[in-house]
Write an enzyme that holds these catalytic residues in place. Structure first.
Site, PDB file in Angstrom:
ATOM      1  N   HIS A  24       0.883  -1.180   0.000  1.00 48.03           N
ATOM      2  CA  HIS A  24       0.000   0.000   0.000  1.00 48.03           C
ATOM      3  C   HIS A  24       0.919   1.229   0.000  1.00 48.03           C
ATOM      4  CE1 HIS A  24      -2.810   2.953   1.755  1.00 48.03           C
ATOM      5  NE2 HIS A  24      -3.795   2.131   1.451  1.00 48.03           N
ATOM      6  N   ASP A  55       3.059  -4.378   7.910  1.00 48.78           N
ATOM      7  CA  ASP A  55       1.825  -3.605   7.762  1.00 48.78           C
ATOM      8  C   ASP A  55       0.666  -4.589   7.966  1.00 48.78           C
ATOM      9  OD1 ASP A  55      -0.517  -2.567   6.745  1.00 48.78           O
ATOM     10  OD2 ASP A  55       0.398  -1.652   4.983  1.00 48.78           O
ATOM     11  N   GLN A  90      -4.588  -5.180   6.935  1.00 48.56           N
ATOM     12  CA  GLN A  90      -5.597  -6.119   6.418  1.00 48.56           C
ATOM     13  C   GLN A  90      -5.555  -7.462   7.148  1.00 48.56           C
ATOM     14  OE1 GLN A  90      -7.913  -5.271   4.355  1.00 48.56           O
ATOM     15  NE2 GLN A  90      -7.095  -3.332   3.630  1.00 48.56           N
ATOM     16  N   LYS A 148     -10.644  -0.661  10.384  1.00 50.43           N
ATOM     17  CA  LYS A 148     -10.867  -1.836   9.527  1.00 50.43           C
ATOM     18  C   LYS A 148     -11.244  -3.063  10.349  1.00 50.43           C
ATOM     19  CE  LYS A 148      -7.362  -0.274   6.216  1.00 50.43           C
ATOM     20  NZ  LYS A 148      -8.077   0.189   5.027  1.00 50.43           N
ATOM     21  N   CYS A 184      -4.667   2.426  -3.745  1.00 48.51           N
ATOM     22  CA  CYS A 184      -3.409   2.902  -3.140  1.00 48.51           C
ATOM     23  C   CYS A 184      -2.305   1.871  -3.315  1.00 48.51           C
ATOM     24  CB  CYS A 184      -3.582   3.249  -1.662  1.00 48.51           C
ATOM     25  SG  CYS A 184      -4.733   4.564  -1.367  1.00 48.51           S
TER      26      CYS A 184
HETATM   27  N1  PLP Z   1      -1.874  -0.740   4.520  1.00 45.31           N
HETATM   28  C1  PLP Z   1      -2.829  -1.474   3.950  1.00 45.31           C
HETATM   29  C2  PLP Z   1      -2.498  -2.863   3.485  1.00 45.31           C
HETATM   30  C3  PLP Z   1      -4.115  -0.964   3.810  1.00 45.31           C
HETATM   31  O1  PLP Z   1      -5.074  -1.707   3.238  1.00 45.31           O
HETATM   32  C4  PLP Z   1      -4.381   0.352   4.272  1.00 45.31           C
HETATM   33  C5  PLP Z   1      -5.709   0.945   4.076  1.00 45.31           C
HETATM   34  O2  PLP Z   1      -6.440   0.600   3.171  1.00 45.31           O
HETATM   35  C6  PLP Z   1      -3.351   1.066   4.866  1.00 45.31           C
HETATM   36  C7  PLP Z   1      -2.114   0.493   4.981  1.00 45.31           C
HETATM   37  C8  PLP Z   1      -3.572   2.445   5.395  1.00 45.31           C
HETATM   38  O3  PLP Z   1      -4.430   2.388   6.479  1.00 45.31           O
HETATM   39  P1  PLP Z   1      -4.999   3.719   7.134  1.00 45.31           P
HETATM   40  O4  PLP Z   1      -5.579   4.528   6.018  1.00 45.31           O
HETATM   41  O5  PLP Z   1      -6.028   3.226   8.093  1.00 45.31           O
HETATM   42  O6  PLP Z   1      -3.867   4.406   7.801  1.00 45.31           O
END
Ligand code: PLP
Length: 414
Positions: free
Chosen positions: A127, A204, A207, A230, A370
């Protein structure tokens, strides 16, 4: 293969008020939980109760409401720490979510540690929130970014690791589960390789934490980032977990109230961890109600959630296959993927697919998610993405497929 939802899952779904509304004259089918999840009644009630009874600033007030807020805030920290298998609640820093957690590590550890010639190893399925912070730091320090590539099923090519990991690698930063493909990465294996060259590992978990039992100690990583919104919690909540010795050695990320011990005219000293990283008034209600969301997920149980999501996913993949004309990205083996289906349909633009589904009350996401490097890898600019959570059912899949059939009526069979 199931054709109607099991009663116990109908009861789970009934606890999510947003799921009981009509959209465009149809009962809502919400298939965008990878972007953000809906919230159960217990979380909504806890949010209202906090503001109605306990609202006060934490740590500094010597009065009953501040005591209550502080206790609940710190209890939630302990709960979330144990939720992800951490040994010590002070290793859990509250953040606004995954993005802020990764930026914290990049700005604090990264700017303090990285220098010219050092390498940070990412993957091409990250992401943007696990790419851009490292680019910002790399530009300032002279460190180099390298990437673990994907194969044609969107799985990381780990055979390349022995070449990619060298004594110059200071950090490996990878996603636990891809938001754009659903790929579940073998984090434990990656960590073992990284340790051999002395590199730290950041995961990260945006998910992963909502869908499966995560144990940071078992994974052997050094940093783990996740978002509350999430996982049935409120927006603006989330956390960074890191090993105590790392947090203790890292400089503060933000300056302000709460994070100091003594402030002088020219310099200051810092509070103990985790407070050193929590400048200013935090998202108190967010942290407390994220604790309630964690309890809710624990009560339903991750074994049950994983089994249910797998059943819905398998049914969806089968129905899309039967429909035909749908290209699904990501691993074909269900053991290697989670409840995210990224797909394209011939000439129909993902935005058009999403618009047609929306007119039938079905909410999916369309775009690059993203994850522009993922799109580039597959030679596309966007996908449509349906993502499932514990409140979804095979009925939702049927509604999705009916909608896609009408997309094919408009755009042709693909
Ligand atoms: N990393 C992953 C794999 C994500 O799916 C997301 C959000 O969709 C993020 C990071 C960023 O999360 P946040 O917008 O809650 O900071």
């Amino acid at each position: 293969m199931p054709t109607s939802p099991r009663p116990e899952w109908t009861a789970v779904r009934a606890q999510f008020p947003a799921m009981t509304q009509d959209v465009s004259g149809h009962p809502l089918v919400y298939l965008d939980s990878a972007a953000t999840s809906q919230k159960p009644r217990v979380v909504l009630d806890a949010l209202a109760k906090y503001y109605e009874r306990d609202n006060a600033n934490v740590h500094r007030g010597i009065h009953e409401l501040s005591r209550r807020a502080t206790i609940a805030y710190e209890e939630a920290r302990a709960k979330l720490a144990s939720f992800i298998g951490a040994a010590d609640p002070s290793e859990l820093v509250w953040t606004r979510g995954t993005t802020e957690a990764i930026n914290l590590v990049a700005s604090s550890w990264g700017l303090d540690t990285l220098k010219e010639g050092d390498e940070v190893l990412l993957s091409s399925m990250e992401h943007h929130s696990n790419i851009v912070p490292w680019q910002l730091v790399a530009h300032r320090t002279g460190a180099r970014l390298r990437y673990i590539e994907m194969d044609d099923q969107g799985r990381l090519v780990l055979d390349d690791l022995s070449e990619l990991l060298t004594e110059r690698t200071r950090l490996v930063a990878v996603t636990h589960i891809s938001n754009a493909l659903g790929t579940v990465n073998p984090v434990r294996e990656i960590t073992e390789h990284a340790k051999k060259v002395g590199a730290l590992v950041l995961v990260d978990g945006a998910q992963a934490v909502p869908h499966r039992r995560v144990d940071v100690q078992e994974l052997g990583c050094d940093f783990y980032a996740f978002s509350g919104h999430k996982m049935c919690g409120p927006t603006g909540s989330g956390a960074l977990w890191a090993r105590r010795e790392l947090l203790e050695s890292m400089p503060p990320y933000h300056g302000g109230g709460e994070m100091i011990r003594i402030v002088g005219r020219d310099s200051s000293t810092w509070a103990e961890i985790p407070h050193k990283f929590e400048a200013g008034t935090p998202n108190i209600a967010g942290a407390i109600t994220l604790g309630v969301a964690a309890d809710f997920l624990d009560e339903v149980g991750f074994d049950a959630i994983a089994e249910h999501e797998r059943e819905v996913l398998a049914y969806a993949l089968q129905r899309l296959d039967d429909l035909g004309g749908v290209t699904v990205y990501g691993p074909t083996d269900l053991d290697e993927r989670s409840g995210v289906i990224s797909f394209t349909m011939g000439d129909a633009h993902p935005h058009d697919i999403s618009t047609i589904l929306d007119s039938r009350g079905v909410a999916i996401r369309a775009g690059h998610h993203c994850a522009q490097l993922v799109m580039k890898h597959f030679g596309i600019s966007a996908t449509a993405r349906a993502s499932f959570y514990l409140y979804n059912s095979t009925d939702d899949v049927d509604r999705l497929v009916e909608g896609l059939a009408s997309v094919q009526e408009i755009f042709g069979p693909g």
